[in-house]
Structure formats: structure tokens, C-alpha cells
Design a protein around this motif. Structure first.
Motif, short mmCIF file in Angstrom:
data_model
loop_
_atom_site.label_atom_id
_atom_site.label_comp_id
_atom_site.label_asym_id
_atom_site.label_seq_id
_atom_site.Cartn_x
_atom_site.Cartn_y
_atom_site.Cartn_z
N TYR A 138 0.83 -1.20 0.00
CA TYR A 138 0.00 0.00 0.00
C TYR A 138 0.86 1.25 0.00
N GLU A 139 1.85 1.29 0.88
CA GLU A 139 2.71 2.47 0.97
C GLU A 139 3.49 2.69 -0.33
N VAL A 158 1.09 4.20 -2.89
CA VAL A 158 0.86 5.63 -2.64
C VAL A 158 2.07 6.44 -3.10
N HIS A 159 3.25 5.94 -2.78
CA HIS A 159 4.47 6.62 -3.20
C HIS A 159 4.52 6.75 -4.72
N PHE A 211 2.05 6.65 -6.86
CA PHE A 211 0.99 7.53 -7.34
C PHE A 211 1.39 9.00 -7.16
N LEU A 212 1.93 9.34 -6.01
CA LEU A 212 2.34 10.72 -5.77
C LEU A 212 3.52 11.11 -6.65
N THR A 254 -7.95 12.13 -0.56
CA THR A 254 -8.04 11.13 0.51
C THR A 254 -7.58 9.79 -0.06
N LEU A 255 -6.56 9.21 0.56
CA LEU A 255 -6.05 7.91 0.13
C LEU A 255 -6.24 6.91 1.26
N GLU A 256 -6.88 5.80 0.97
CA GLU A 256 -7.20 4.80 1.99
C GLU A 256 -6.84 3.40 1.50
N ASN A 257 -6.67 2.52 2.47
CA ASN A 257 -6.36 1.13 2.19
C ASN A 257 -7.57 0.26 2.57
N VAL A 260 -6.18 0.48 -3.61
CA VAL A 260 -6.01 1.77 -2.93
C VAL A 260 -7.17 2.65 -3.38
N VAL A 316 -8.77 6.22 -3.85
CA VAL A 316 -8.41 7.62 -3.99
C VAL A 316 -9.71 8.41 -4.17
#
Length: 401
Positions: free
Chosen positions: A7-8, A11-12, A14-15, A44-47, A53, A55
Motif C-alpha cells: 500500500y505504501e 501511494v508513493h 501515485f504521488l 483522501t487515500l485509503e487502504n 487503494v 483515492v
């Protein structure tokens, strides 16, 4: 990879995609870049589990999107600093690191989908010159395509002299005559492919350095040299950025079937900085205008890459503009009848056989038809307006500007 790290990492990535897009927008539309930055900060990003993920965004048009991580690509040990250092120490570039390129292609595409759905940016604003991410994805696609081709090749079946001296290889016969004596001269083969030309030049006495974006193709080229009793140096790199020492100079730079894969304006200066002042540049590539070949191109999509752009007259002029002296020679006009016979009479599938390879491998079978048609071409090509209808053009340049 553990779910939390996955997940992390997602997110990394994607950003990172958002940052790349913002940097590119900043050069042509600063307001759009600022709006993108504010939009990303408010996300808002959630798992939610399930390998996804979530968004979510509140405006301009509220919505949400799920990144399905099974469609993404990650390093097997994550994006940890030790792995990043290992990549750097190995000298891997963005184009050579498959995981990085695949990540870019996936997350860039997902981000663009979200931006259009949200109404923040229109599809037209996301178009334009290829940025670093798009260019990396393009190069990666080229690398994968040519790696797969290389993996299917039996080096023992490649007849190097046949591939360069056959009647149906007029471009190489002409280039050989133009280059003259090669013994003791240094030659750079850019986009060497399977290495038929590189090894042939080595057999003629040249000291050859062969480059290709595909590690698989470079490996095949080395094996082909070994099987023919010569040694060539290989270097994995894109034509647009060879990565050779700035002071490395060559007597000859040869590019066969390569320029129609690259940005010519960006590539030529980078190539020619490696050409000696009295050196010669020679290339051959397909031309854009013949309707018969264009039908073939539309049918043979499985043996071509999407970024190919056969040369137009403006491209040919752009290449020649880099030299104090240059000339061109056209090939394959009436001789294209052979391809028509292969397609219409023999009904050979252009997606199962590369016609341009087979016509050379089978030169003995086609000589009876090829030679009289070549003589006819010599007459027809006295008429300048017919020349752009040829399949291929050879460009020779001397005295780089």
C-alpha cells in the motif's frame, strides 16, 4: 510483499506520477500545475484491502477511483533505499529499469483517468510533447518488444554475409560500397538489433561498438560475433542517449532501421558528438509514402512497435542539415512486387514472418524476379517525383556541423 508495504509503495508511486505531471505542466501551463498540486494535497487515500487503494476527491466534480494493485508492478523487495542504491550502482537508467518504467506507465495512466473524471484537467491539457515518464514508457515498450524478438532467434541460423550481400539487400550493398575500406576503422552501430550489420563490419576489419536499447539484442549480437570468429563490443542504451564518454569518437556511425523509432531532432546532435570531424554517418530507414507498404504496415502490427514513424521528406532534410555534405539513395520501388507476391500469391501472414528479413534469407528464390525489377527501378528513379514512393532511403553525411 507485505500488504502494508504494498500500500505504501503504491501511494508513493501515485504521488510520484503526480509530481512528474506537475513538473511537466509547469513549463507550459503554470496555473494548471498549481491546480494539480492543490488537488493532490486535498486527496483522501485509503487502504480498503483486497489489493486496492482508494483515492477520493471533493472537486471540481466529487468522485473516487480504486487503484487495482495487481495491475501495477513493484520490486520484489519493495522500494527500499538499499534496492534503490543497488539500481543506481548497477547504472540502470529509467529506460532500462523495467519495474520503474512499468510503474510509470500504470500510475500515470490511472492519474490521468482521475483528472479527466474530476474535471480538473481536460484530456487536451494532458496531451503534448512526451515528458520523461511517457518517454520512459515508450523506451520500455521498445526494449520488451526487442527482447522478446531476440529470445526467439537461433544465432546458428543467421548467415551474416547473406544478410548483407544478398541481391535483396541493396541498401547494405550500397552502404558497403560507400564506406570503402573498413580495416582498422572504428565504427559505432546504433540500434544494432541482432547484430548482422555489426558483425559484418567486424568481418571486414572494423573495430565495432554496437548499441541497442534491448539487452537481449546485445546478447544475441555478441553471440553472433563469437560464432563468426570476431569480437564486437556491445553497450545497452537508447539511441537518444548513448551514455558513452563525451570524448569517444568514431570514424563511422551507422544506424540501420533506427531513426524512424526516435526523435530525430533530439537524437542527431547526441549521435554526432561521437563522430570524428572527417567521419561518415550512414543510415537507412523506411519512407512514409508508398501505399502498398502502408497497407502492409497496418496489417503487420504484431512485428512492429507503436512508436514507429517512417521518414517523411522533412525528416530526411532534418538529418541532412547536420552535415556539410550529404546525399541520399532510394531503394525498392517496382521491386516491392516481391512483397505483393508474398502476401497475395503465397498468402504468407505478415504477423508470423518479417517480410523484410525473409526476402533476404530467401534471396536465391527471388533473384530471378528481383534483378530485372532493380534494373527497372534504376530507370524509374531517374524521375524525382517517384523517389519518395520507395520503401527505404539511405542517407550519407560527411562533415558534421
Amino acid at each position: 510483499m507485505p500488504k502494508k508495504i504494498l500500500y505504501e509503495s503504491a501511494v508513493h508511486q501515485f504521488l510520484w506520477a503526480a509530481k512528474r505531471l506537475r513538473q511537466r505542466l509547469a513549463t507550459r501551463d503554470p496555473d494548471a500545475a498549481a491546480r494539480l498540486a492543490a488537488w493532490v494535497n486535498a486527496l483522501t487515500l485509503e487502504n480498503p484491502g483486497g489489493g486496492r487503494v482508494r483515492v477520493a476527491w471533493s472537486g471540481p466534480q466529487a468522485g473516487e477511483h480504486f487503484l487495482v494493485l495487481k495491475n501495477a508492478h513493484f520490486y520484489t523487495r519493495g522500494d527500499a533505499p538499499p534496492h534503490s542504491r543497488k539500481q543506481t550502482e548497477a547504472g540502470l537508467t529509467f529506460a532500462q529499469d523495467r519495474v520503474m518504467a512499468e510503474n510509470a506507465a500504470f500510475f500515470d495512466g490511472e492519474l490521468r483517468t482521475m483528472l479527466v473524471r474530476s474535471g480538473l484537467l481536460g484530456a487536451d491539457q494532458l496531451e503534448g510533447p512526451a515528458g520523461p515518464d511517457q518517454d520512459a514508457a515508450r523506451k520500455h515498450a521498445e526494449e520488451v518488444f526487442h527482447d522478446e524478438w531476440a529470445a526467439s532467434v537461433d544465432v546458428a541460423k543467421i548467415d551474416v554475409r547473406q544478410m548483407n550481400e544478398a541481391c535483396t539487400a541493396p541498401e547494405m550493398r550500397y552502404i558497403r560500397a560507400v564506406l570503402g575500406e573498413l580495416k582498422g576503422r572504428t565504427l559505432l552501430d546504433v540500434g544494432c538489433g541482432l547484430g548482422e550489420a555489426a558483425v559484418y563490419f567486424a568481418l571486414l576489419g572494423a573495430e565495432v561498438t554496437a548499441t541497442d536499447i534491448s539487452p537481449g539484442m546485445c546478447a544475441v549480437a555478441r553471440r553472433l560475433g563469437e560464432s563468426n570468429g570476431v569480437k564486437i563490443s556491445t553497450h545497452v542504451s537508447a539511441a537518444e542517449d548513448l551514455g558513452l564518454p563525451a570524448d569517444r569518437k568514431f570514424d563511422v556511425i551507422y544506424t540501420g532501421n533506427t531513426l524512424h523509432h526516435v526523435d530525430i531532432a533530439a537524437t542527431m546532435p547526441r549521435l554526432l558528438k561521437h563522430l570524428k570531424p572527417d567521419g561518415v554517418f550512414v543510415s537507412w530507414d523506411p519512407v512514409a509514402y508508398n501505399p502498398v507498404i502502408n497497407i502492409y504496415r497496418r496489417r503487420a502490427m504484431q512485428v512492429r512497435t507503436e512508436d514507429e514513424h517512417p521518414l517523411r521528406l522533412a525528416d530526411i532534410r532534418a538529418v541532412r542539415a547536420h552535415f556539410h555534405a550529404s546525399h541520399i539513395r532510394w531503394f525498392w520501388l517496382s521491386t516491392l512486387l516481391i512483397f505483393c507476391v508474398m502476401a497475395v500469391v503465397q498468402r504468407r501472414d505478415p504477423n508470423r514472418e518479417r517480410y523484410w528479413k525473409k526476402v533476404i534469407e530467401e534471396a536465391g528464390r527471388w533473384a530471378w524476379l528481383y534483378w530485372p525489377l532493380e534494373l527497372l527501378d534504376r530507370v524509374l528513379l531517374l524521375l524525382p517525383f517517384l523517389r519518395p514512393l520507395c520503401w527505404n532511403v539511405v542517407i550519407v553525411g560527411r562533415g558534421p556541423r
